[in-house]
Design a protein around this motif. Structure first.
Motif, PDB file in Angstrom:
ATOM      1  N   CYS A 200       0.789  -1.246  -0.049  1.00  0.00           N
ATOM      2  CA  CYS A 200      -0.147   0.063   0.073  1.00  0.00           C
ATOM      3  C   CYS A 200       0.816   1.269   0.011  1.00  0.00           C
ATOM      4  N   PRO A 201       1.147   1.901  -1.199  1.00  0.00           N
ATOM      5  CA  PRO A 201       2.096   2.946  -1.195  1.00  0.00           C
ATOM      6  C   PRO A 201       1.610   4.336  -0.443  1.00  0.00           C
ATOM      7  N   GLY A 202       0.329   4.438  -0.195  1.00  0.00           N
ATOM      8  CA  GLY A 202       0.033   5.636   0.475  1.00  0.00           C
ATOM      9  C   GLY A 202      -0.412   6.704  -0.502  1.00  0.00           C
ATOM     10  N   PRO A 203      -1.180   7.777   0.003  1.00  0.00           N
ATOM     11  CA  PRO A 203      -1.842   8.756  -0.749  1.00  0.00           C
ATOM     12  C   PRO A 203      -0.766   9.782  -1.313  1.00  0.00           C
ATOM     13  N   ASP A 204       0.373   9.803  -0.429  1.00  0.00           N
ATOM     14  CA  ASP A 204       1.487  10.731  -0.883  1.00  0.00           C
ATOM     15  C   ASP A 204       2.345  10.188  -1.783  1.00  0.00           C
ATOM     16  N   VAL A 205       2.317   8.907  -2.283  1.00  0.00           N
ATOM     17  CA  VAL A 205       3.053   8.455  -3.460  1.00  0.00           C
ATOM     18  C   VAL A 205       2.515   8.430  -4.718  1.00  0.00           C
ATOM     19  N   ASP A 206       3.207   9.167  -5.934  1.00  0.00           N
ATOM     20  CA  ASP A 206       2.702   9.179  -7.334  1.00  0.00           C
ATOM     21  C   ASP A 206       2.218   7.962  -7.666  1.00  0.00           C
ATOM     22  N   PRO A 207       1.099   7.465  -8.280  1.00  0.00           N
ATOM     23  CA  PRO A 207       1.030   6.148  -8.647  1.00  0.00           C
ATOM     24  C   PRO A 207       1.841   5.751  -9.675  1.00  0.00           C
ATOM     25  N   ARG A 208       2.391   6.739 -10.550  1.00  0.00           N
ATOM     26  CA  ARG A 208       3.428   6.602 -11.707  1.00  0.00           C
ATOM     27  C   ARG A 208       4.629   6.116 -10.922  1.00  0.00           C
ATOM     28  N   ASP A 209       5.233   6.400  -9.870  1.00  0.00           N
ATOM     29  CA  ASP A 209       6.379   6.004  -9.234  1.00  0.00           C
ATOM     30  C   ASP A 209       6.124   4.657  -8.733  1.00  0.00           C
ATOM     31  N   ALA A 210       5.051   4.510  -8.097  1.00  0.00           N
ATOM     32  CA  ALA A 210       4.717   3.155  -7.640  1.00  0.00           C
ATOM     33  C   ALA A 210       4.569   1.816  -8.716  1.00  0.00           C
ATOM     34  N   MET A 211       4.154   2.525  -9.635  1.00  0.00           N
ATOM     35  CA  MET A 211       4.010   1.526 -10.710  1.00  0.00           C
ATOM     36  C   MET A 211       5.381   0.959 -11.248  1.00  0.00           C
ATOM     37  N   ALA A 212       6.205   2.053 -11.489  1.00  0.00           N
ATOM     38  CA  ALA A 212       7.574   1.918 -11.933  1.00  0.00           C
ATOM     39  C   ALA A 212       8.358   1.117 -11.095  1.00  0.00           C
ATOM     40  N   THR A 213       8.255   1.133  -9.666  1.00  0.00           N
ATOM     41  CA  THR A 213       9.043   0.703  -8.669  1.00  0.00           C
ATOM     42  C   THR A 213       8.373  -0.870  -8.483  1.00  0.00           C
ATOM     43  N   TYR A 214       7.220  -1.018  -8.659  1.00  0.00           N
ATOM     44  CA  TYR A 214       6.506  -2.368  -8.819  1.00  0.00           C
ATOM     45  C   TYR A 214       7.262  -3.167  -9.858  1.00  0.00           C
ATOM     46  N   VAL A 215       6.917  -2.708 -11.239  1.00  0.00           N
ATOM     47  CA  VAL A 215       7.447  -3.304 -12.202  1.00  0.00           C
ATOM     48  C   VAL A 215       8.921  -3.673 -12.171  1.00  0.00           C
ATOM     49  N   ALA A 216       9.874  -2.830 -11.769  1.00  0.00           N
ATOM     50  CA  ALA A 216      11.281  -3.128 -11.687  1.00  0.00           C
ATOM     51  C   ALA A 216      11.341  -4.237 -10.733  1.00  0.00           C
ATOM     52  N   ASN A 217      10.668  -4.183  -9.609  1.00  0.00           N
ATOM     53  CA  ASN A 217      10.855  -4.911  -8.416  1.00  0.00           C
ATOM     54  C   ASN A 217      10.597  -6.744  -8.859  1.00  0.00           C
ATOM     55  N   LEU A 218       9.430  -6.682  -9.652  1.00  0.00           N
ATOM     56  CA  LEU A 218       8.947  -7.665 -10.233  1.00  0.00           C
ATOM     57  C   LEU A 218       9.598  -8.584 -11.158  1.00  0.00           C
ATOM     58  N   ARG A 219      10.386  -7.602 -11.999  1.00  0.00           N
ATOM     59  CA  ARG A 219      11.281  -8.050 -13.023  1.00  0.00           C
ATOM     60  C   ARG A 219      12.559  -8.713 -11.971  1.00  0.00           C
ATOM     61  N   LEU A 220      12.970  -7.802 -11.026  1.00  0.00           N
ATOM     62  CA  LEU A 220      14.246  -8.472 -10.323  1.00  0.00           C
ATOM     63  C   LEU A 220      13.685  -9.946  -9.846  1.00  0.00           C
ATOM     64  N   ALA A 221      12.322  -9.906  -9.072  1.00  0.00           N
ATOM     65  CA  ALA A 221      12.138 -11.229  -8.505  1.00  0.00           C
ATOM     66  C   ALA A 221      12.290 -12.244  -9.435  1.00  0.00           C
ATOM     67  N   ALA A 222      11.502 -12.015 -10.644  1.00  0.00           N
ATOM     68  CA  ALA A 222      11.336 -12.945 -11.556  1.00  0.00           C
ATOM     69  C   ALA A 222      12.577 -13.503 -11.994  1.00  0.00           C
ATOM     70  N   ASP A 223      13.541 -12.699 -12.456  1.00  0.00           N
ATOM     71  CA  ASP A 223      14.968 -12.986 -12.769  1.00  0.00           C
ATOM     72  C   ASP A 223      15.616 -13.780 -11.752  1.00  0.00           C
ATOM     73  N   ARG A 224      15.435 -13.864 -10.609  1.00  0.00           N
ATOM     74  CA  ARG A 224      16.040 -14.562  -9.482  1.00  0.00           C
ATOM     75  C   ARG A 224      15.212 -15.884  -9.305  1.00  0.00           C
ATOM     76  N   LEU A 225      13.898 -15.960  -9.621  1.00  0.00           N
ATOM     77  CA  LEU A 225      13.118 -17.095  -9.256  1.00  0.00           C
ATOM     78  C   LEU A 225      13.095 -18.013 -10.272  1.00  0.00           C
ATOM     79  N   GLU A 226      12.965 -17.620 -11.616  1.00  0.00           N
ATOM     80  CA  GLU A 226      12.721 -18.248 -12.717  1.00  0.00           C
ATOM     81  C   GLU A 226      13.935 -19.547 -12.886  1.00  0.00           C
ATOM     82  N   PRO A 227      15.239 -19.255 -12.611  1.00  0.00           N
ATOM     83  CA  PRO A 227      16.327 -20.217 -12.752  1.00  0.00           C
ATOM     84  C   PRO A 227      16.015 -21.427 -11.855  1.00  0.00           C
ATOM     85  N   HIS A 228      15.242 -21.274 -10.783  1.00  0.00           N
ATOM     86  CA  HIS A 228      14.918 -22.265  -9.779  1.00  0.00           C
ATOM     87  C   HIS A 228      13.421 -22.950 -10.166  1.00  0.00           C
ATOM     88  N   GLY A 229      13.012 -22.759 -11.303  1.00  0.00           N
ATOM     89  CA  GLY A 229      11.739 -23.063 -11.618  1.00  0.00           C
ATOM     90  C   GLY A 229      10.547 -22.704 -10.850  1.00  0.00           C
TER      91      GLY A 229
END
Length: 263
Positions: free
Chosen positions: A108-137
């Motif tokens: 929950c980013p909160g009302p003071d966080v720009d939704p565009r910033d939250a989305m950019a952070t979310y996508v970048a973090n998900l890519r990082l997580a996916a790249d770590r998890l995918e080699p482990h199936g």
């Protein structure tokens, strides 16, 4: 026939957590999920799984400060280092438990966080997580959560989830489709199942309005379970509901699927 996994954070709360594995198996469950394993040593959970012939099908990445109301880190700008560390901890547990699905909570980013910033952070973090998890199936999951239960949760509905998964662009990134949250937020469950099935990597169930057993509430779940079969879904359906009484007393809904009270 649907395969149901007992959510041990929600079911069998009459017993201590580590004792819930045995009773779930005795009732006929062959898979289990829970919110978070980090309070217990992975080896202890592994032993309970092995003793009872259970598969660990899902758990969540660390959510941040749960007691303070945090519900995930992935969409929180400025918490990227903490998020990366949480991926490593979850991966350690997933490896020890042979768990092939991890849910990444947006938060929950909160009302003071720009939704565009939250989305950019979310996508970048998900890519990082996916790249770590995918080699482990391991499949990385995102789950829309309704605003009634968790006001301000960033990932709000299935259309937004589709946009996020498209932006992430990783084959191991899938949708965790919780029928309870979807009904509260959007409804039209049959059409959503038909349209979203290619994206779905895990499902969960509870019946609105009170998040009860699939027999207690407004949705005809036997019809939906038959539809998931007809659509070719072969994954697990996590039983993430709050029993109206004891868990065993409320398992009548599951008897057609080989699960029943073990008393």
């Amino acid at each position: 026939m649907p395969r149901f996994a007992a959510n041990l954070s929600m079911l069998f709360q009459e017993r201590d957590f580590l004792d819930r594995f045995a009773v779930a198996a005795a009732c006929g469950f062959r898979g289990v999920e829970f919110l978070f394993p980090y309070e217990w040593p992975a080896a202890e959970i592994r032993a309970r799984l092995d003793e009872n012939g259970l598969e660990q099908v899902l758990f969540n990445l660390p959510p941040g400060d749960w007691a303070a109301g945090e519900r995930g880190l992935a969409a929180l700008p400025g918490r990227e280092r903490e998020f990366a560390d949480s991926v490593e901890l979850a991966l350690d547990y997933a490896t020890a438990l042979d768990c092939r699905r991890l849910h990444v909570m947006a938060g929950c980013p909160g009302p003071d966080v720009d939704p565009r910033d939250a989305m950019a952070t979310y996508v970048a973090n998900l890519r990082l997580a996916a790249d770590r998890l995918e080699p482990h199936g391991i499949t990385m999951l995102v789950e829309p959560i309704n605003q009634r239960d968790v006001p301000g949760y960033f990932l709000r509905d299935s259309a937004m989830a589709q946009r996020v998964l498209d932006a992430v662009g990783r084959s191991c990134a899938k949708l965790q489709f919780d029928l309870y949250h979807a009904q509260v937020s959007e409804g039209d469950l049959c059409m959503r199942l038909r349209n979203l099935m290619p994206l779905i990597g895990h499902m969960q169930v509870a019946n609105p309005p009170d998040r009860r057993e699939p027999s207690e509430g407004e949705v005809n779940f036997p019809y939906l379970f038959a539809l998931t079969d007809a659509l070719g879904y072969e994954g697990w359906i996590g039983c993430e509901y709050r029993p109206a009484g004891t868990t065993e007393d409320g398992l009548g809904w599951a008897e057609p699927y080989g699960i029943s009270a073990c008393r």
